[in-house]
Every structure is written in C-alpha cells, then in structure tokens.
Design an enzyme around this catalytic site. Structure first.
Site: not given
Length: 320
Positions: A20-22, A104, A173, A204-206, A229
């Site tokens: 989920p990314m705002a 967040c 994350h 989650n992450g990288d 990302r």
C-alpha cells in the site's frame, strides 16, 4: 517454483504483494500490477475517522474494480472503537483482507499517534487488532516496521501481540520510522519475526529485482514478498519475479517501446478515472519513475511537468 500463500481463508495465486502506497497504489496502477501478475493488491491507506465522518474524498479511495480481487484494504487510525466499527461498516465492500497500518512514517500521521507511532504502544496495538478481528469475518492483517527508532526495535513483540490478538498475517518493513525509506532495509528483523510467530510473515523493503526477491526469501524464510517502491515505474517487476520463480532465468527488462506504451496506457487510465486535470498532474511522478535511468530523463521530467493535456503527453512520449 511459484509459491502460493494463504491469509486466513483467502488463497492467493502467488505470494507477490503490491504494497500500500499513499498517492501511488490507486485503482489504475493496481490494475496494471494485477495484469503483470501481482497475487494481492493493497490499496492506499484510508483514514478510519474519515469514513466515520463520511468524508467525500474517501469514496474514491474505497473504490474497487471487478478485475482486482483479491484486494487488501488498509485502514489507519488509533481509536480501537472507530477502527473496528468502520471495518464492520465497510465489510460488505469487495475487499478480501483488512489491513491495519502501523508503519506509516509521515509526520502528520505518526504525529497524531497513528501509523508507525502505534508501535510505541503495544497495549493499544493489542486492543485495535483484537476489536477489529472480532468485529469482522474477513482476515485482519497488520503492517509494521522494524520499530519506531533504533532505541525501540520491537517488531517481534508487536508481531506476537498481533498474532495473539487475532491477526491472520503480518507484513514487516525492515526499517525504523526514523529511517523513513533511507539506508538499507534490515532483513534480519524479518527473519526474527518469522521465527517468532506462526502466522504468515510478509517481508518488505528493497525488493527491486528477482534476485532481491530470492535473497529476501532465502535470508528470512518469509512467506510473502511485498513490493513497494520497486514497482514504481516498474509494474513489470511482478512478471519478472514470477518468470524467475518458474524458470530460474531472468527475463529481459522491457524495451523503450514497451515502456512508452505502458506510460501512455497508464496516463489514459488515470485521465479516464480522475479527469484530465488531476490525472495528468498525478501522471507526472509516474513518468519520472518510468523513465529514470534513461539518457536525458531529467530534461524529459522538466517538460512533463509543464504538460496539461493527454494529447501533449502522447506527443512527447511518442517522440522519445
């Protein structure tokens, strides 16, 4: 071999999850990631209070297309009663999983005691998860960080609390709130959480490539891979990782023609969904992500930022 994943009673075709990314994981972008093979789509976070007060902008954030499921809808807030009641109020909408945001880092969210700030209050975490899991029949999951800062690394403790309170899975994350998105994600904390709980753990992450996905799974033993990302300007990442899982081979990156076609399709979907004014302005950041690393991409970004119509964007992109 492609790995499947079950969260509560929801079976996913594969274990690749769009984070989920705002401001990013709106409906058009989610559909593009679904087409590329994402096993679960996470929506932009929605304020439980905004639903409570019938905020008119919230309806767009809650909209789900028939082509999307399975979908995870993410609420943020800090009041256990409001979160659980709003979860119940919207339960008949076509999402499969309800996620609670505890990661967040944005000041206006964390400063309000919501998002990553919840990790400082384990008792409140327990109350939120417990009340929400009891209020609805759909699986409830939690997204956390490594901790709030380096002095308070408590992902393992929070994951255990979430599990005992009824969470069906936890996404971790590997950065603290203080780190935001800088530095390297600590995958070891994901491994520690995986060893501490029995519910599925999503790392989650990288994760920016099939190789990174492989390393994350091997290092941590995590059940699912959440990509944030790494999918910006690159919805193909899901297809690439699935191809690697099936064949053991790396798929070539999309060529410029495929990238251009995706940019224009994404832009048309955004304009259709949000109108020209908002769609074109929101597309600007996506164009920057899609074209990062190409020669003259800085010049292109400057030109895109001046564009106000779909025709002008099409003309610019086709001329690349």
């Amino acid at each position: 071999m492609i790995q499947t994943l079950k969260i509560g009673d929801v079976s996913l075709k594969n274990n690749l999850i769009l984070a989920p990314m705002a401001g990013v994981t709106d409906l058009p972008f989610r559909l593009l990631c679904k087409e590329q093979g994402a096993g679960l789509l996470c929506m932009e976070m929605v304020s439980a209070k905004a639903i409570y007060f019938n905020n008119k902008n919230t309806e767009e954030l809650l909209t789900i297309d028939d082509r999307e499921p399975p979908v995870s809808l993410q609420l943020f807030g800090s009041d256990p009663d409001i979160i659980s009641e709003m979860a119940k109020k919207i339960e008949n909408r076509p999402f499969s999983i309800l996620d609670i945001n505890m990661g967040c880092p944005v000041p206006k969210v964390a400063g309000n005691g919501e998002g990553s700030a919840l990790m400082k209050n384990p008792k409140l975490v327990e109350e939120i998860v417990s009340k929400t899991a009891k209020a609805i029949k759909k699986p409830v999951t939690v997204k956390i960080r490594k901790g709030f800062d380096d002095e308070h690394i408590n992902a393992v403790e929070i994951a255990r609390i979430a599990e005992s309170a009824g969470a069906a899975a936890v996404a971790v994350h590997g950065r603290t709130r203080e780190q935001y998105y800088s530095g390297k994600a600590d995958w070891d904390i994901i491994r520690q959480v995986k060893e501490a709980v029995k519910i599925p753990v999503i790392g989650n992450g990288d994760v920016t490539s099939p190789e990174a996905a492989r390393q994350l799974m091997e290092t941590t033993g995590c059940d699912g891979i959440m990509i944030g990302r790494g999918a910006q300007g690159n919805p193909w990442i899901f297809r690439q990782i699935l191809h690697w899982m099936e064949t053991g081979e790396e798929e070539p990156k999309p060529d410029l023609e495929e990238v251009k076609a995706m940019i224009l399709r994404h832009a048309r979907m955004l304009v259709e969904y949000k109108g020209v004014y908002t769609g074109i302005r929101e597309m600007r950041k996506h164009v920057a992500w899609y074209t990062a690393g190409y020669p003259n991409s800085a010049k292109l970004r400057a030109r895109v930022n001046e564009i106000e119509s779909l025709e002008a964007l099409e003309h610019l992109i086709q001329g690349l």
